[in-house]
Scaffold this motif. Structure first.
Motif, PDB file in Angstrom:
ATOM      1  N   GLY A 199      94.123 153.973  10.741  1.00 47.93           N
ATOM      2  CA  GLY A 199      92.839 153.597  11.328  1.00 47.93           C
ATOM      3  C   GLY A 199      91.964 154.778  11.697  1.00 47.93           C
ATOM      4  O   GLY A 199      90.947 154.613  12.346  1.00 47.93           O
ATOM      5  N   ILE A 201      93.790 144.243   8.783  1.00 48.47           N
ATOM      6  CA  ILE A 201      93.647 145.206   9.879  1.00 48.47           C
ATOM      7  C   ILE A 201      92.497 146.180   9.669  1.00 48.47           C
ATOM      8  O   ILE A 201      92.259 147.041  10.513  1.00 48.47           O
ATOM      9  CB  ILE A 201      94.952 146.025  10.091  1.00 48.47           C
ATOM     10  N   GLN A 242      90.226 146.538  12.550  1.00 47.34           N
ATOM     11  CA  GLN A 242      90.801 146.920  13.845  1.00 47.34           C
ATOM     12  C   GLN A 242      90.676 148.420  14.081  1.00 47.34           C
ATOM     13  O   GLN A 242      90.831 149.212  13.165  1.00 47.34           O
ATOM     14  CB  GLN A 242      92.286 146.537  13.901  1.00 47.34           C
ATOM     15  N   ALA A 266      91.957 152.063  15.600  1.00 49.86           N
ATOM     16  CA  ALA A 266      93.286 152.683  15.563  1.00 49.86           C
ATOM     17  C   ALA A 266      94.116 152.279  16.771  1.00 49.86           C
ATOM     18  O   ALA A 266      95.316 152.050  16.670  1.00 49.86           O
ATOM     19  CB  ALA A 266      93.145 154.200  15.504  1.00 49.86           C
ATOM     20  N   ASP A 299      94.097 149.566  18.384  1.00 47.01           N
ATOM     21  CA  ASP A 299      94.477 148.155  18.429  1.00 47.01           C
ATOM     22  C   ASP A 299      95.530 147.801  17.386  1.00 47.01           C
ATOM     23  O   ASP A 299      96.077 146.714  17.405  1.00 47.01           O
ATOM     24  CB  ASP A 299      93.241 147.269  18.201  1.00 47.01           C
ATOM     25  N   ARG A 300      95.803 148.731  16.456  1.00 44.34           N
ATOM     26  CA  ARG A 300      96.716 148.384  15.367  1.00 44.34           C
ATOM     27  C   ARG A 300      98.169 148.519  15.817  1.00 44.34           C
ATOM     28  O   ARG A 300      98.507 149.487  16.509  1.00 44.34           O
ATOM     29  CB  ARG A 300      96.484 149.313  14.168  1.00 44.34           C
ATOM     30  N   ILE A 360     100.544 149.878  14.689  1.00 38.18           N
ATOM     31  CA  ILE A 360     101.028 150.913  13.772  1.00 38.18           C
ATOM     32  C   ILE A 360     101.093 152.216  14.553  1.00 38.18           C
ATOM     33  O   ILE A 360     100.177 152.522  15.303  1.00 38.18           O
ATOM     34  CB  ILE A 360     100.041 151.082  12.592  1.00 38.18           C
ATOM     35  N   ASP A 416      96.185 156.646  18.574  1.00 43.21           N
ATOM     36  CA  ASP A 416      97.209 155.917  17.836  1.00 43.21           C
ATOM     37  C   ASP A 416      98.138 155.178  18.794  1.00 43.21           C
ATOM     38  O   ASP A 416      98.649 154.115  18.486  1.00 43.21           O
ATOM     39  CB  ASP A 416      98.008 156.927  16.999  1.00 43.21           C
TER      40      ASP A 416
END
Ligand SMILES: Nc1ncnc2c1ncn2[C@@H]1O[C@H](COP(=O)(O)OP(=O)(O)O)[C@@H](O)[C@H]1O
Ligand SMILES: [Mg+2]
Lengths: 383, 281
Positions: free
Chosen positions: A73, A89, A92, A94, A96-97, A99, B174
């Motif tokens: 993201g 995604i 979305q 970064a 909110d992911r 990941i 992140d």
């Protein structure tokens, strides 16, 4: 090197293939990322299975980091779709992911202790203090770093920093774990140890993982499947042994390991065998299976150096043999590489396992030798 | 010139350089302890000028005004400078970005007389049209000081920020931190030393400014440099030597403290890194 790597990977492949597989846990469709008209990622489509370690392998600058950053993201694709577990995604942010990524430089926060680094994501997620502490403890145990909980990142060695970075990116139990050049910052000796350790941890947790690397040995050792990338495009996807033993193109064959490419044309196309006439051999190459081609088509015959047998006397088999002169020898301990010049001037690489300590059959410079290979030793490449 | 083997030439060049830089200050410090009223004649050791200095209410008031302005200037410059540095180093390319960066740092090379004059004209114009800043004083000096200090602070902070590893901020994002949290929890703590040195720089620049202050000050707001300058024009009193000596002492202590803290941290860091290497992976 490539030979040992592929055998390790083959062993892994057997062990990994029994769980129920979801083919498209991660789905990437027609993903393109342009920078000022330059396509860093060019129309990439991929399906990644749940629980697998998927490697993006390619030379530096081929766009693999950009693809990874689109997944994380940090970059917005110019166009294309990304779905994770059935949910799109792309829109979305970064943060909110579901990941998480382990960065090449690890990106540990220098002003926080190991504990605080690992707990950062949990704190952002709004977990209560005692639950954060419990999860941090669990992650520290997972990577065996409990002793170092109160240290700052600069008080740790490279390998320890990597464990902390891994623990931090796993703390939130992400649906997808991204690794950017995971061994890039480690010295060679530590690498092979950490590779196996990392794979062990990831498999124990069953987390789906996409990694980026330019090191084929690393991809072969760690990954269930590999995608070969070149100039923003995916050239081939397959298990490590598929990529090595059945390359789909000249590019992939040459990119992975070393290979002898014999250019030629299909001379005789039968149901059960094919012959290929090549200018560099006196005899046509005999291939023991049918190919999807037509007579007269220009092809390349890719023959790995370890598939060629080298001996003093002429072998009994009727075809796939040629005589040559040893021009150069490279000794690697486990094996030697002979550079053999054929009468047509073409040079072939041949691997010879040094199975005995003082082999009487070892060859030396300017020896005339016979090379031979089986009917199924090589791959016919049409592209 | 041979860098590895110091010759008599490089030794004497060094000595000359140091003499040039520090001899005037040394003389000033020595004469601040002079008994005599005459600045250039030594007649014995005494602290009486320090006593006189602290009895001079005007001088004390001017010092208070200066310190107040310097403090406020430093705070405002760091806030504005950080914002400008963010725009210069963190925002994507936008039309006019290069121009913004150039304009941001232009006051560095602008003659102070021009800066002072232009700000004065602005205040006068605003006074005529909006009725603002008709009373010139501490506020107008503060605004003027921020205007020129923010350029210096921006340079200090943006150079630190551009060498900050971007992946630290990305890693925080992140892990679920939005942009505001990333800034306050990651970026700000890491660049804190640069903020501190930017603050100190603005503080000293403001404390030391004479030209711009003279343009925009009012009757009730005499800063220390203005006071010193006007009293010297009446004739140099050894009191000023005493004041200058005190200022040199304060600045030296602050500089030494900053250096010592940084050196200590660096040493600690080196030791930690050695330790980590010895223990291995
Ligand atoms: N922010 C960017 N702006 C412009 N070009 C970029 C940017 N990031 C990457 N590129 C270009 O995209 C290409 C792929 O980069 P990258 O994905 O980092 O390659 P890899 O990770 O495979 O080495 C490179 O040619 C690089 O110059
Ligand atoms: Mg990269």
């Amino acid at each position: 090197m490539a030979a040992t790597a592929s055998s390790v990977a083959a062993a892994n492949g057997v062990a990994k293939s029994d769980a129920p597989i979801r083919e498209d846990y991660v789905r990437i469709d027609d993903l393109t990322k342009e920078y000022d008209g330059f396509r860093a990622v060019d129309d990439v489509s991929l399906s990644i299975r749940k629980g697998e370690i998927f490697a993006l392998l390619g030379a530096s600058g081929c766009g693999k980091s950009t693809l990874l950053r689109c997944l994380a993201g940090f970059e917005k694709p110019t166009y294309g779709k990304i779905e994770l577990d059935g949910v799109s995604i792309v829109e979305q942010a970064a943060y909110d992911r579901p990941i998480n990524m382990m960065f090449q430089s690890y990106a540990l926060f220098p002003h926080m202790t190991v504990e605080q680094n690992i707990g950062f994501g949990l704190k952002m997620a709004g977990l209560a203090r005692d639950r954060v502490a419990a999860r941090v403890e669990e992650m520290l145990t997972l990577v065996q770093m409990n002793r170092f909980a109160k240290r700052k990142p600069h008080q740790l060695s490279g390998g320890q920093q990597q464990r902390v970075a891994l623990a931090r990116s796993l703390a939130l139990s992400p649906k997808l774990l991204l690794l950017d050049e995971p061994m890039g910052a480690l010295d060679k000796k530590l690498r092979s140890q950490m590779q196996l350790e990392l794979v062990g941890i990831i498999e124990r947790l069953g987390v789906t993982c996409v990694m980026v690397t330019h090191d084929q040995e690393e991809a072969m050792t760690m990954a269930t499947r590999i995608a070969i990338m070149d100039a923003g495009k995916i050239r081939q996807v397959g298990t490590p042994d598929e990529i090595y033993e059945q390359p789909a193109s000249r590019f992939v064959a040459q990119f992975i390991g070393s290979v002898n490419l014999l250019e030629g044309t299909i001379e005789d196309d039968e149901k059960d065998h094919v012959t290929i006439r090549s200018d560099v051999l006196e005899q046509p190459i005999h291939v023991g299976h049918g190919v999807t081609g037509f007579e007269g088509q220009a092809v390349a015959y890719a023959l790995r150096p370890e598939k060629i047998k080298i001996e003093k006397d002429e072998p009994a088999q009727p075809h796939n043999k040629v005589r040559g002169l040893i021009e150069d020898i490279a000794y690697f301990g486990t094996h030697s590489v002979y550079h053999v010049r054929l009468q047509t001037g073409k040079k072939l690489l041949v691997h010879f396992m040094n199975a005995k300590r003082w082999a009487s059959e070892r060859f030396t410079w300017n020896d005339t030798v016979w090379l031979s290979w089986g009917d199924n030793a090589g791959v016919v490449l049409t592209s | 010139m041979n860098a590895t083997k110091p010759s008599w030439f490089s030794h004497s060049a060094l000595a000359l350089g140091f003499a040039f830089l520090y001899l005037p200050m040394l003389i000033l410090i020595i004469y601040s302890f002079n008994e005599s009223r005459l600045v250039t004649v030594w007649s014995g050791f005494s602290l009486k000028w320090y006593g006189e200095l602290f009895r001079d209410q005007q001088m004390i008031d001017a010092a208070k005004v200066s310190l107040q302005i310097a403090f406020m200037t430093a705070c405002a410059s760091v806030v504005l400078g950080t914002m400008a540095a963010m725009v210069m180093t963190r925002f994507r390319q936008f039309p006019g970005k290069a121009m913004f960066s150039a304009l941001m740092t232009a006051p560095l090379v602008m003659p102070e007389v021009i800066t002072g004059l232009s700000i004065l004209l602005l205040f006068v114009a605003m006074g005529q049209t909006f009725g603002l800043f008709q009373e010139r004083g501490v506020t107008t000096i503060w605004i003027a000081h921020v205007t020129f200090c923010v350029a210096f602070v921006t340079v200090v902070i943006s150079s630190r920020m551009s060498e900050l590893d971007r992946s630290l901020e990305e890693a925080a994002m992140d892990l679920g931190a939005n942009r505001v949290k990333v800034f306050f929890l990651i970026t700000l703590p890491i660049i804190a030393p640069a903020l501190a040195s930017g603050w100190l720089l603005a503080f000293t620049l403001s404390l030391d400014d004479l030209v711009i202050s003279s343009f925009v000050s009012g009757p009730s707001s005499t800063t220390l440099p203005m006071k010193v300058f006007s009293s010297v024009r009446m004739g140099v009193s050894p009191k000023i030597n005493a004041l200058a000596t005190l200022m040199i002492a304060i600045v030296s202590i602050a500089a030494f403290l900053g250096w010592w803290l940084m050196a200590r941290e660096e040493k600690q860091r080196q030791r930690d890194m050695q330790l980590a290497l010895q223990q291995g992976g």
